[in-house]
Design an enzyme around this catalytic site. Structure first.
Site, PDB file in Angstrom:
ATOM      1  N   SER A 370      37.528   8.134  52.925  1.00  0.00           N
ATOM      2  CA  SER A 370      36.507   8.983  53.533  1.00  0.00           C
ATOM      3  C   SER A 370      35.916   8.280  54.735  1.00  0.00           C
ATOM      4  O   SER A 370      35.368   7.181  54.627  1.00  0.00           O
ATOM      5  CB  SER A 370      35.398   9.315  52.533  1.00  0.00           C
ATOM      6  N   ASP A 445      40.246  22.257  53.876  1.00  0.00           N
ATOM      7  CA  ASP A 445      39.028  22.728  54.532  1.00  0.00           C
ATOM      8  C   ASP A 445      39.102  22.378  56.011  1.00  0.00           C
ATOM      9  O   ASP A 445      38.996  21.214  56.393  1.00  0.00           O
ATOM     10  CB  ASP A 445      37.792  22.090  53.890  1.00  0.00           C
ATOM     11  N   GLY A 741      15.984  30.101  46.367  1.00  0.00           N
ATOM     12  CA  GLY A 741      17.132  30.399  45.524  1.00  0.00           C
ATOM     13  C   GLY A 741      17.180  31.844  45.110  1.00  0.00           C
ATOM     14  O   GLY A 741      16.384  32.671  45.534  1.00  0.00           O
ATOM     15  N   CYS A 742      18.149  32.106  44.265  1.00  0.00           N
ATOM     16  CA  CYS A 742      18.367  33.464  43.780  1.00  0.00           C
ATOM     17  C   CYS A 742      18.289  33.461  42.277  1.00  0.00           C
ATOM     18  O   CYS A 742      19.137  32.886  41.598  1.00  0.00           O
ATOM     19  CB  CYS A 742      19.721  33.983  44.243  1.00  0.00           C
ATOM     20  N   MET A 747      15.696  37.572  44.985  1.00  0.00           N
ATOM     21  CA  MET A 747      15.462  36.286  45.623  1.00  0.00           C
ATOM     22  C   MET A 747      14.170  35.663  45.107  1.00  0.00           C
ATOM     23  O   MET A 747      13.258  36.349  44.661  1.00  0.00           O
ATOM     24  CB  MET A 747      15.376  36.455  47.143  1.00  0.00           C
ATOM     25  N   ASP A 860      21.853  33.876  29.062  1.00  0.00           N
ATOM     26  CA  ASP A 860      22.378  33.231  30.269  1.00  0.00           C
ATOM     27  C   ASP A 860      21.884  31.790  30.346  1.00  0.00           C
ATOM     28  O   ASP A 860      21.400  31.331  31.378  1.00  0.00           O
ATOM     29  CB  ASP A 860      21.961  34.005  31.525  1.00  0.00           C
TER      30      ASP A 860
END
Length: 1008
Positions: A370, A445, A741-742, A747, A860
Site C-alpha cells: 500500500s 477500483d 445517518g439513516c 434520515m 433487526d
C-alpha cells in the site's frame, strides 16, 4: 485332569489379584484431615460442585477428587488444586490458606467473584497461582509472602488500585507475571526489578501512567514485555538495551514521545516491536534498521520523519513492515527488495515523492503493498516495475499519479493480483487491455478518475471478480452484457486473499454518512458501481442472474428503456440506484420480492404508473421516486386527479411540489385527527391535560394545524417546551450537513436544542397508511419503553408533511462504526469494553422481550442498531419498527424485516418472527465483538465469507482461538472470550428451541 489344572490356575490368579489390591490399597494416599476440612469449606462457597467431588461428611478420600493431586509419601497432603474452566461461580474461601503444602493453585477461566482471600498470599510452598479470567476485584494486598512463587497470573479480572510490583520483595523466584486487562491505575511503580528471574511481564490494557521504571531494565532474562494500551508517557529509555533476552516488545497505544533510542543492536533476539499510535519523532534508529532478528516492525500512526533508511541486507528475518501515517519523505528506499522475507508493506499516508524504484522488480516476496496518498509519479513506470513482483496479490495506489494517463501497455501482466485499487488519481485514458490477463482479480477500483471510452466486454470474463467500481469517470457506450455472467456473483465459489491481520486494508467509506451515528462502511459487499459516467443503452435483463450481488449502482448516466422485472432475481441485493437516467415504463412489481433491499432510488427518470406498495417499498422515502410521473397509495394518490397529483419537477431541480400538496390535502384530516388523539394520550400520561382539548375530541383542520405548527410533545417533565420552528433552527432546516445517518424509515439529524442539549431527530419518510401506523407504534410504545440500555425517545412532532421522532443523542455513534469503519476503532475498544457493550445490549433486549407491555420483538438486531453513549454504555436503537405483541403471544406473523447476515435460518422458511430470532441475531453481534469481522464479508479466504460458517469450521478444527480479534486476544483474557464464544454459538443454533432465552443470555453474559 484338565478341570483340576483350570481350578488351580483360577485360584492362583485370584490370590495374585488380591495381593496386588491389598498392596495398592496400603500405599494409596488418603487426604489429610487438615486438607479435607479446608477443601470442604472451599467447595461449600462454589457452584456447581466439580465432577467427582464428594461432599459427604463420611468421605475422607479427597485425593481421588477431580483436580486434586496429593503427594506420594503417604501423608495425603494436597499439592495441586486445578479446577480451571469448570464454570465455577461464587467466591474464594479463606480456608485455601490452610493448604500449606500446595504447589499449584489453578482456578482460571471460571466466574469467581469478590476479592482474593489474604490467606492465599501466605502459602509458602505455592509455585503457581493462576486466577486469570475470572470476575475477581479489589486491590492486591501490600503484604505478600509467597517465597516459592514462580508464576503469578491474575490477568483478565477487575482488580484495581496500584500495580502490585511489590510482589517481588518476597517472591524472588518468580518467572511469569501476568496482570493485563484489569483496572490497575496510577504510576508504573518500581519493584519488578527484584524479580531477577522474570521472563514474562504482561501489564497491557490497564490505566498505568508515568514511564517505565529504571529497575525494570535490570531483568536480563526478560523475553516478553507487554505494556500496550496504557497511558505511559515520556521518552523510551535507552536503558531498554539491558533487556538482552527480549523477544517481543509491545509499547503500542500509549503516549510515548521523543526519538526511539538507538540501542537495538544490543537486543539480538528481538523479533516483534510494536510501537504504533504513540508520539515518536525522528527517524528509524540505525540499530533497528539493521536488526537481523526482527520479524515484525509496526510504527504506524506516529510522527516519524525524514528519509526512510533500512538496511535490508541485514534485516534477513523481516516479514511485515508498517510505517503508514507518519511523515517520512524523500524517495522510496531502493533496497526494500533486499529484505528477502518481506511480504507485507504499508507505507501509505506519508510524503514520499518520485517514482517506484527500478529495484522493486526484484521484490519477489512482496504480497501486500500500500502506497496510497504518497504523491508518487509515473504510473507507467510503477506498474511496469511492480508486475515483476510475482507474489503480489494486493496493490493499493490511491491518491497518486495525479492527472497522468493510465498505461495501455500490452506487455503488463500481474499474474497473482487479486486486489487493485487505483482510485482518485484523475487518471486519463481508457480501460487497459492488460488488466484482462490478471485472471485472479477479485476487487477492482478505478473510481474517481477521468477514464473514457467504452467499458470492454472482457471485464465480465473474470471468474473471481466480485467488486467492481468504475464510478465517477467518463465511460460511454452500453454496459457490457458480459457483466451479467460474472461467475463470482452467480455462485458461492469465491476466494479472496486476506491481508495480514495487523495491516489496515483499503476501505471504501459510505460517502452519504456524515457523522458517527449509524455510519457504516461497506466491507466490500459484492458490488457493481458504474454511477456518474455517460453510459447509454438498456439495463440488461440478464442482470437478474447475479444472485450474490449486494450493491448495483447505475445512477447519473444516460440509460434508457425499461427497468427489467428480472432484477427481482438479484435476491441478495441491498442497494439499487437507477436515479438520474432516462428510464421509462413502470417500476416492476416483482421488485417487491427483494427482501434485503434497504436503499432504492429511481428519481429523475421518465417513469410512470403505480409505485409498488409491498415489501420494502413501504420504507423508501418520496425522494426515491421524485421527478417522474408516478403515483401510489399513501404517496401521490392515483385518482381522478392523477394528472395533478403527479410530480412535475424539472429533471435536475427540486422546485415546488404540487402533487405533494394535493396529497397532503387528501390526508390531512386523518393525520391531524391522529395527532389530537396521540397528544391527548401523551398529556394524560404526563398529567397535563388541556381542558379544551379534553372537552372537544374533534377539532377543525385549521385549529389543529395551528397547534401542530408549534407543538412538540415531550415525554420528560424537565424538558422545556419546544416548537417545530425550534427543531428547524436546531437542524438548519434539516440541512444535509447535519445528517448523521439513516435509521428506520428515514434520515437522522443531529440537533442542538435552544437549551444546548444535543438530540437526534429522526425525520420519517412517507405520508400515511402503513408508514403512519409504524410511526404511531413507535410513539405509543417507545414513550413507555424506558430502560438504561434503550435509546430514549424524548418526544415527537407532527407538522404538515413531517413526522419527527426526538431521541437522546449518542456521543460515540454505533458499535458498527467502532468495529468496522473507524480505523483505530477496534484497538480502542478493549475487551472489557466490548463485553460491557454486549452485557448492556442484552439487558435492553430482555426489557423489550419481557419488561414491556406489550412485549416487543426487535427483529433487526445488528451492530449498527447498538449505539454508544459518551461512556460507551450500549443502547438498542430502532426497535420501534418491530411489530407489537401481547404478553401472551410467542410470535408474530407479519412481513419479516432484518439485515443480511443477521437473519435466522428459520425466517426463510416461514413468515414467523420470534424471540429466539432476536437471540440468533444477537449471537451474530457477539461474533462481531469477538472477531472484529462483518457477518458477511467478501474479503476473506475461501469458505470464510460467511462469519458464522467460518467460526463453526474453526471450532471443529480445534482452532477456535484463531477467530478472535488479535487486537484484544491474549492469554490474559482468553477464558472470557471463549466463554462468550460458547454463548454466541448457543445463540446461533439452527434449531430455535436449542437457543437460550433472553433471560438466560443476560445471566450468562453477566457471569462472564
Amino acid at each position: 485332569m484338565r478341570v483340576h489344572r483350570f481350578c488351580v490356575i483360577v485360584i492362583f490368579l485370584t490370590e495374585l489379584l488380591c495381593f496386588f489390591y491389598s498392596s495398592e490399597s496400603q500405599t494409596t494416599s488418603r487426604c489429610h484431615p487438615h486438607d479435607l476440612e479446608a477443601l470442604r469449606d472451599f467447595i461449600a462457597h462454589l457452584e456447581p460442585k466439580p465432577d467427582g467431588w464428594i461432599n459427604s461428611s463420611s468421605s475422607t478420600d479427597c485425593c481421588n477428587w477431580t483436580g486434586i493431586t496429593c503427594n506420594s509419601n503417604n501423608t495425603g497432603r494436597v499439592i495441586r488444586l486445578e479446577l480451571g474452566n469448570k464454570k465455577l461461580s461464587g467466591k474464594l474461601s479463606e480456608s485455601l490458606g490452610k493448604l500449606d503444602e500446595i504447589r499449584v493453585l489453578n482456578l482460571s477461566r471460571n466466574f469467581i467473584k469478590d476479592s482474593i482471600p489474604l490467606s492465599i498470599f501466605n502459602l509458602k510452598n505455592l509455585q503457581t497461582l493462576d486466577l486469570s479470567s475470572n470476575d475477581l476485584s479489589g486491590g492486591i494486598p501490600t503484604s505478600i509472602n509467597l517465597p516459592a512463587l514462580q508464576s503469578f497470573d491474575l490477568s483478565s479480572n477487575k482488580f484495581n488500585g496500584s500495580l502490585p510490583s511489590h510482589i517481588c520483595h518476597n517472591s524472588t523466584q518468580i518467572r511469569v507475571v501476568k496482570l493485563a486487562v484489569n483496572y490497575f491505575a496510577g504510576n508504573f511503580t518500581s519493584g519488578f526489578g527484584k524479580c531477577v528471574l522474570l521472563e514474562h511481564l504482561c501489564l497491557g490494557m490497564n490505566d498505568l501512567t508515568g514511564n517505565i521504571p529504571e529497575d525494570l531494565f535490570h531483568l536480563k532474562r526478560l523475553n516478553l514485555l507487554g505494556i500496550q494500551e496504557n497511558r505511559l508517557s515520556g521518552s523510551l529509555s535507552r536503558e531498554i538495551r539491558n533487556l538482552s533476552s527480549l523477544v517481543r516488545l509491545d509499547v503500542s497505544w500509549n503516549l510515548f514521545s521523543g526519538e526511539i533510542p538507538d540501542v537495538f543492536d544490543e537486543l539480538p533476539q528481538l523479533k516483534f516491536f510494536l510501537g504504533q499510535t504513540n508520539g515518536f519523532i525522528g527517524g528509524i534508529p540505525k540499530s533497528l534498521a539493521n536488526s537481523p532478528s526482527l520479524n515484525l516492525l509496526n510504527l504506524r500512526n506516529n510522527s516519524l520523519s525524514g528519509r526512510l533508511m533500512l538496511n535490508c541486507t541485514a534485516m534477513i528475518a523481516l516479514n511485515s513492515l508498517d510505517l503508514g501515517t507518519n511523515r517520512f519523505n524523500g524517495r522510496l528506499p531502493e533496497n526494500l527488495p533486499d529484505c528477502k522475507r518481506l511480504k507485507n508493506v504499508n507505507l501509505a499516508r506519508n510524503t514520499f515523492h518520485g517514482q517506484v524504484p527500478e529495484s522493486f522488480k526484484n521484490f519477489e516476496s512482496l504480497s501486500y503493498f500500500s502506497l496510497s496518498n504518497s504523491s508518487l509519479a509515473n504510473i507507467s513506470s510503477a506498474l511496469g516495475i511492480l508486475q515483476h513482483c510475482k507474489n503480489l496479490t494486493t496493490l493499493v495506489l490511491t491518491l497518486n499519479f495525479h492527472g497522468e494517463a493510465l498505461p495501455d501497455d500490452s506487455s503488463l501482466h500481474f499474474e497473482k493480483l487479486k486486489v487493485l485499487v487505483v482510485a482518485n488519481c484523475r487518471l486519463t485514458g481508457s480501460m487497459p487491455r492488460w488488466l484482462s490477463s490478471s485472471n485472479e482479480l477479485q476487487l477492482l477500483d478505478l473510481s474517481w478518475n477521468r477514464l473514457t471510452g467504452a467499458i470492454p466486454s472482457w471485464i465480465g470474463d473474470f471468474k473471481a471478480l466480485f467488486y467492481l467500481d468504475l464510478s465517477n469517470n467518463s465511460f460511454t457506450g452500453e454496459i457490457p452484457k458480459s457483466l451479467t455472467k460474472l461467475e463470482s456473483l452467480t455462485s458461492r465459489n469465491i476466494s479472496v486473499n486476506e491481508p495480514s491481520p495487523d495491516f489496515p486494508f483499503f476501505m471504501k467509506r459510505n460517502e452519504s454518512a456524515r457523522a458517527l451515528q449509524y455510519n457504516q462502511i461497506f466491507g466490500f459487499p459484492p458490488t457493481i458501481e458504474l454511477g456518474h459516467n455517460n453510459l447509454s443503452g438498456p439495463i440488461w435483463e440478464e442482470f437478474g442472474n447475479l444472485k450474490k450481488l449486494h450493491v448495483f449502482d447505475l445512477k447519473w448516466n444516460a440509460l434508457s428503456g425499461s427497468i427489467p422485472s428480472s432484477l427481482s432475481g438479484m435476491t441478495s441485493l441491498e442497494a439499487l440506484d437507477l436515479s438520474n437516467n432516462r428510464l421509462s415504463g413502470s417500476i416492476p412489481v416483482s421488485l417487491q420480492q427483494l427482501s434485503f433491499l434497504s436503499k432504492f432510488s429511481v428519481a429523475y427518470n421518465n417513469l410512470s404508473g403505480v409505485i409498488p406498495s409491498g415489501g420494502q417499498f413501504q420504507t423508501f422515502p418520496n425522494s426515491s421516486f421524485e421527478s417522474n410521473h408516478l403515483c401510489g397509495e399513501h404517496r401521490f394518490p392515483c385518482s381522478e386527479g392523477t394528472e395533478s397529483a403527479l410530480i412535475k419537477r424539472s429533471r435536475r431541480s427540486r422546485g415546488g411540489d404540487i402533487g405533494m400538496a394535493i396529497g397532503i390535502a387528501f390526508g390531512s384530516v386523518f393525520l391531524l385527527t391522529l395527532l389530537s388523539l396521540i397528544v391527548l394520550r401523551a398529556r394524560r400520561r404526563s398529567g397535563e391535560v388541556d381542558p379544551e382539548i379534553e372537552e372537544s375530541e374533534s377539532m377543525n383542520r385549521k385549529e389543529l394545524g395551528e397547534i401542530g405548527s408549534k407543538l412538540v410533545v415531550l415525554f420528560q417533565s424537565n424538558d422545556k417546551e419546544l416548537s417545530y420552528d425550534d427543531l428547524l433552527d436546531s437542524t438548519n432546516s434539516f440541512d444535509q450537513a447535519n445528517i448523521i445517518g439513516c435509521g428506520g424509515f428515514g434520515m437522522v439529524y443531529k440537533a442542538t436544542l435552544p437549551d444546548g442539549k444535543k438530540v437526534a431527530i429522526k425525520k420519517l419518510s412517507g405520508d400515511c397508511g402503513q408508514i403512519e401506523r409504524e410511526f404511531e407504534a413507535e410513539v405509543e410504545t417507545l414513550s413507555r419503553a424506558q430502560h438504561p440500555n434503550l435509546v430514549l425517545l424524548r418526544g415527537f412532532c407532527f407538522y404538515k408533511n413531517d413526522r419527527l421522532l426526538i431521541y437522546s443523542y449518542m456521543e460515540n455513534g454505533s458499535l458498527d462504526y467502532w468495529l468496522h469503519e473507524r480505523n483505530d476503532g477496534p484497538a480502542l475498544l478493549k475487551w472489557k469494553t466490548r463485553l460491557r457493550i454486549a452485557q448492556g445490549a442484552a439487558k435492553g433486549l430482555l426489557y423489550l422481550h419481557e419488561g414491556c407491555d406489550p412485549h416487543i420483538l426487535h427483529r433487526d438486531i445488528k451492530s449498527s442498531n447498538i449505539l454508544l453513549d459518551e461512556n460507551f454504555n450500549s443502547h438498542l436503537a430502532d426497535f420501534g419498527l418491530a411489530r407489537l405483541m401481547s404478553p401472551y403471544e410467542t410470535h408474530v406473523s407479519t412481513d419479516l424485516v432484518g439485515t443480511l447476515g443477521y437473519i435466522p435460518p428459520e425466517y426463510g422458511q416461514a413468515s414467523v418472527a420470534t424471540y429466539k430470532g432476536d437471540v440468533y441475531s444477537f449471537g451474530v453481534v457477539l461474533l462481531e465483538l469477538l472477531t472484529d469481522k462483518r457477518p458477511v464479508d467478501m474479503c476473506k479466504p475461501k469458505g470464510c465469507r460467511d462469519l458464522i460458517s467460518w467460526v463453526v469450521k474453526m471450532k471443529h478444527e480445534s482452532r477456535a482461538s484463531e477467530v478472535f480479534d488479535p487486537l484484544i486476544y491474549s492469554k490474559e483474557n482468553d477464558k472470557e472470550m471463549f466463554r462468550v464464544l460458547e454463548i454466541a454459538c448457543l445463540c446461533l443454533s439452527e434449531n430455535p428451541k436449542q437457543r437460550p432465552t433472553t433471560q438466560q443470555l443476560v445471566s450468562w453474559l453477566d457471569d462472564v
